[in-house]
Write an enzyme that holds these catalytic residues in place. Sequence first.
Site, mmCIF file in Angstrom:
data_model
loop_
_atom_site.group_PDB
_atom_site.id
_atom_site.type_symbol
_atom_site.label_atom_id
_atom_site.label_comp_id
_atom_site.label_asym_id
_atom_site.label_seq_id
_atom_site.Cartn_x
_atom_site.Cartn_y
_atom_site.Cartn_z
ATOM 1 N N GLY A 87 0.821 -1.270 0.073
ATOM 2 C CA GLY A 87 0.193 -0.043 0.082
ATOM 3 C C GLY A 87 0.822 1.270 -0.072
ATOM 4 O O GLY A 87 0.247 2.258 0.613
ATOM 5 N N THR A 88 2.016 1.338 -0.417
ATOM 6 C CA THR A 88 2.749 2.643 -0.575
ATOM 7 C C THR A 88 2.005 3.618 -1.290
ATOM 8 O O THR A 88 2.283 4.753 -1.438
ATOM 9 C CB THR A 88 4.118 2.275 -1.216
ATOM 10 N N ASN A 89 1.262 2.944 -2.736
ATOM 11 C CA ASN A 89 0.862 3.929 -3.484
ATOM 12 C C ASN A 89 -0.582 4.446 -2.867
ATOM 13 O O ASN A 89 -0.852 5.695 -3.021
ATOM 14 C CB ASN A 89 0.209 3.181 -4.842
ATOM 15 N N MET A 138 -3.832 -6.721 -7.285
ATOM 16 C CA MET A 138 -3.571 -7.936 -7.846
ATOM 17 C C MET A 138 -4.460 -8.958 -8.264
ATOM 18 O O MET A 138 -4.188 -10.084 -8.638
ATOM 19 C CB MET A 138 -2.135 -8.377 -7.147
ATOM 20 N N ILE A 188 -7.895 -10.198 -10.646
ATOM 21 C CA ILE A 188 -8.335 -9.816 -11.990
ATOM 22 C C ILE A 188 -9.921 -9.452 -11.922
ATOM 23 O O ILE A 188 -10.513 -10.453 -11.029
ATOM 24 C CB ILE A 188 -8.283 -10.972 -13.171
ATOM 25 N N LEU A 189 -10.275 -8.671 -12.442
ATOM 26 C CA LEU A 189 -11.829 -8.297 -12.564
ATOM 27 C C LEU A 189 -12.274 -8.653 -13.847
ATOM 28 O O LEU A 189 -11.383 -7.985 -14.763
ATOM 29 C CB LEU A 189 -12.040 -6.884 -11.986
ATOM 30 N N ASN A 192 -5.415 2.790 -12.917
ATOM 31 C CA ASN A 192 -4.720 2.102 -12.474
ATOM 32 C C ASN A 192 -3.227 2.562 -12.641
ATOM 33 O O ASN A 192 -2.960 3.317 -13.552
ATOM 34 C CB ASN A 192 -4.664 0.509 -13.271
ATOM 35 N N HIS A 210 0.629 1.540 -13.277
ATOM 36 C CA HIS A 210 1.257 0.397 -13.623
ATOM 37 C C HIS A 210 3.047 0.432 -13.609
ATOM 38 O O HIS A 210 3.340 1.720 -14.050
ATOM 39 C CB HIS A 210 1.088 -0.136 -15.004
HETATM 40 C C1 GAR Z 1 3.341 -1.050 -7.335
HETATM 41 O O1 GAR Z 1 4.582 -1.057 -8.146
HETATM 42 C C2 GAR Z 1 2.273 -0.976 -8.589
HETATM 43 O O2 GAR Z 1 2.714 -0.223 -9.545
HETATM 44 C C3 GAR Z 1 2.310 -2.483 -9.092
HETATM 45 O O3 GAR Z 1 2.232 -3.110 -7.699
HETATM 46 C C4 GAR Z 1 3.005 -2.551 -6.795
HETATM 47 C C5 GAR Z 1 2.003 -2.234 -5.455
HETATM 48 O O4 GAR Z 1 2.822 -1.380 -4.470
HETATM 49 N N1 GAR Z 1 1.107 -2.585 -9.726
HETATM 50 C C6 GAR Z 1 0.956 -3.713 -10.545
HETATM 51 O O5 GAR Z 1 2.101 -4.397 -11.053
HETATM 52 C C7 GAR Z 1 -0.391 -3.790 -11.371
HETATM 53 N N2 GAR Z 1 -0.256 -4.319 -12.789
HETATM 54 P P1 GAR Z 1 1.791 -0.958 -3.165
HETATM 55 O O6 GAR Z 1 1.037 -1.940 -2.549
HETATM 56 O O7 GAR Z 1 3.329 -0.615 -2.107
HETATM 57 O O8 GAR Z 1 1.290 0.402 -3.608
#
Ligand code: GAR
Length: 217
Positions: free
Chosen positions: A21-23, A100, A102-103, A117, A119
């Site tokens: 969940g850093t994003n 992560m 799929i929907l 999203n 990426h």
């Molecule tokens: C992030 O790097 C995000 O871009 C990627 O997973 C990580 C989640 O990190 N998402 C994908 O690869 C989706 N295709 P987070 O949980 O620390 O935000």
Amino acid sequence: MAEQKHPRAYKNIIVLVSGGGTNLQALIDAQERGELGSGKITCVISSKPDAYALVRAKNAGIPSRVIQRKEYPDTAAYSAAMLEAFYEEYADLIVQAGFMTILDETICRAYPNKMINVHPALIPSFCGKGYYGLHVHEAALEKGVKVTGATVHFVNEICDGGPIILQKAVAVQQDDTPETLQRRVMEEAEWKILPEAVRLFCEDKIKVQGSKVLIQA
Ligand code: GAR
């Protein structure tokens, strides 16, 4: 779709997570600095009960839900459960932030150009089925690219194929590991362009024309 009971001064943002969940944290921090425009994170939905993202939501006082894939027989049933949650939460914008699971296409049809999203690569490189999380950075290093980055895009029926909102490039270093590259892409790109895209959306500054996004100054 459930009707809004009262007009609201802000847009409800629902954030979907599965891991660290850093994003999500970048979005929370931006909200606390007043940088999400009229957007407000009103609910976090996790596909995993032990995702650290849920702790981040709790610490920020944001309500959360857990909707696990294994509790549903197939993708269609899981997607229907997610859709019901979006209606119950009066979602205006849905953000996949490291989600992560799929929907199916019923979701993006119900929320056309209202689901985004992040990426961890410069789409159309290193994207599509099988490219998620650390695998994306492993593939970039394997290919030997000198520049990678992150993309924020609308979600449509094509995996990682929706209109691109923002991208930011990040240099690859010769001694990078997938882990160091992942961290740098997050710090230099994802945590910046995701809150920025959310702000632009909430300020109604994004227009989609066909497969392209136009951003108003
Ligand atoms: C992030 O790097 C995000 O871009 C990627 O997973 C990580 C989640 O990190 N998402 C994908 O690869 C989706 N295709 P987070 O949980 O620390 O935000």
